[in-house]
Design a protein around this motif. Structure first.
Motif, mmCIF file in Angstrom:
data_model
loop_
_atom_site.group_PDB
_atom_site.id
_atom_site.type_symbol
_atom_site.label_atom_id
_atom_site.label_comp_id
_atom_site.label_asym_id
_atom_site.label_seq_id
_atom_site.Cartn_x
_atom_site.Cartn_y
_atom_site.Cartn_z
ATOM 1 N N LEU A 54 0.843 -1.190 0.000
ATOM 2 C CA LEU A 54 0.000 0.000 0.000
ATOM 3 C C LEU A 54 0.879 1.242 0.000
ATOM 4 C CD1 LEU A 54 -2.576 -1.019 2.780
ATOM 5 C CD2 LEU A 54 -2.769 -1.358 0.314
ATOM 6 N N ALA A 55 0.406 2.287 -0.660
ATOM 7 C CA ALA A 55 1.145 3.542 -0.720
ATOM 8 C C ALA A 55 0.321 4.671 -0.120
ATOM 9 C CB ALA A 55 1.518 3.878 -2.162
ATOM 10 N N ASP A 58 -3.056 6.436 -1.556
ATOM 11 C CA ASP A 58 -3.955 5.519 -2.268
ATOM 12 C C ASP A 58 -5.379 5.688 -1.747
ATOM 13 O OD1 ASP A 58 -1.885 4.493 -3.724
ATOM 14 O OD2 ASP A 58 -1.780 2.574 -2.664
ATOM 15 N N ASP A 60 -8.876 3.488 -1.876
ATOM 16 C CA ASP A 60 -9.580 2.267 -2.252
ATOM 17 C C ASP A 60 -10.385 1.786 -1.061
ATOM 18 O OD1 ASP A 60 -8.031 0.321 -0.617
ATOM 19 O OD2 ASP A 60 -6.387 0.853 -1.963
ATOM 20 N N SER A 102 -8.790 3.563 6.658
ATOM 21 C CA SER A 102 -9.001 4.243 5.384
ATOM 22 C C SER A 102 -10.352 3.885 4.795
ATOM 23 C CB SER A 102 -7.881 3.874 4.408
ATOM 24 O OG SER A 102 -8.067 4.502 3.161
ATOM 25 N N PRO A 108 -7.799 8.914 1.970
ATOM 26 C CA PRO A 108 -6.593 8.309 1.389
ATOM 27 C C PRO A 108 -5.741 7.649 2.467
ATOM 28 C CG PRO A 108 -6.915 10.545 0.560
ATOM 29 C CD PRO A 108 -7.890 10.359 1.695
ATOM 30 N N ARG A 109 -5.020 6.625 2.082
ATOM 31 C CA ARG A 109 -4.133 5.965 3.038
ATOM 32 C C ARG A 109 -3.044 6.929 3.473
ATOM 33 N NH1 ARG A 109 -6.042 1.026 3.320
ATOM 34 N NH2 ARG A 109 -6.945 0.018 1.487
ATOM 35 N N ASN A 112 2.788 4.156 3.915
ATOM 36 C CA ASN A 112 3.172 3.042 3.054
ATOM 37 C C ASN A 112 3.256 1.768 3.881
ATOM 38 O OD1 ASN A 112 3.786 4.829 0.751
ATOM 39 N ND2 ASN A 112 5.516 5.479 2.016
#
Length: 235
Positions: A54-55, A58, A60, A102, A108-109, A112
């Motif tokens: 994960l960044a 991101d 999702d 998230s 957003p995340r 990382n």
């Protein structure tokens, strides 16, 4: 990174593997059909040492369960580097749920997440939680199944917050989650679903506030080590 749908593995092996995860076990016990729906939106991810899953930034709706190995959480250094050589902000170990903040807060995340450089054969289970996000859509999942999901989320979040509270009983956040109003209306109803989802989001925000202060590094492992399961169960 190798991503495979659960359908690529023998069904009996998948059932044994997921039986150690409360969410899947509870859904399967309630409805085989609903269990199948969730399986179709789930996948196994294999990571090489140091590989990023994960960044930060991101967006999702995936929630993850670490099955094997170890993951490190890092904040970008400002130039886009993940800072893999620096001490991780937090370490995720087998049995832990992550990505839920998230998803619940639709944000957003913030960091990382990568396989630890010394972690071999890291395996992660991912669940596409768009299935659970729309509280008015029951075309695929029943009210009862969504209730199982949010009950599990609330339980997990409260557990993590109790860990922080036990370590820092005098902190101003220590009793925040205990002040949240509990649902007392009709059980197994849409009203309960709405209340649990609201409670999960409130708990997620409190946990995010704790993490901002302590880097989430104070949390202890949530589950037993599953590293011995994967090789035997998915072969």
């Amino acid at each position: 990174m190798e991503i495979k749908p659960l359908s690529d593995y023998p069904r009996e092996a998948v059932d044994r593997l997921l039986n150690v995860i409360h969410l899947f076990r509870d859904i399967r016990a309630a409805s085989a059909w609903q269990y199948d729906v969730v399986l179709k939106r789930s996948r196994l991810v294999s990571l090489a040492p140091g590989e990023r899953l994960l960044a930060a930034g991101d967006v999702d709706q995936w929630v993850y369960f670490l099955l094997r190995g170890e993951l490190n959480v890092h904040i970008d250094s400002g130039d886009g580097a993940a800072g893999q050589d620096a001490r991780p902000l937090a370490v995720i170990r087998p049995g832990e749920v992550f990505g839920d903040l998230s998803m619940l807060l639709a944000e957003p995340r913030s960091a990382n997440v990568s396989a630890a450089p010394t972690s071999r054969d890291t395996e992660v289970l991912g669940v596409d939680c768009t299935l659970f996000g729309d509280l008015a859509d029951f075309s695929l999942l029943h009210v009862s199944t969504k209730l199982i999901f949010y009950r599990n989320m609330v339980h997990s979040l409260r557990w993590k917050l109790e860990v922080y509270r036990s370590k820092y009983p005098d902190h101003e956040l220590a009793n925040s989650h205990r002040r949240l109003k509990l649902y007392t209306g009709p059980k197994n109803s849409r009203e309960e679903l709405m209340a649990l989802a609201e409670q999960a989001r409130a708990l997620a925000q409190i946990l995010l506030d704790w993490n901002a202060e302590f880097g989430s590094g104070e949390l202890v492992d949530e589950g037993a080590d599953m590293s011995d399961f994967l090789e035997s169960m998915l072969s």
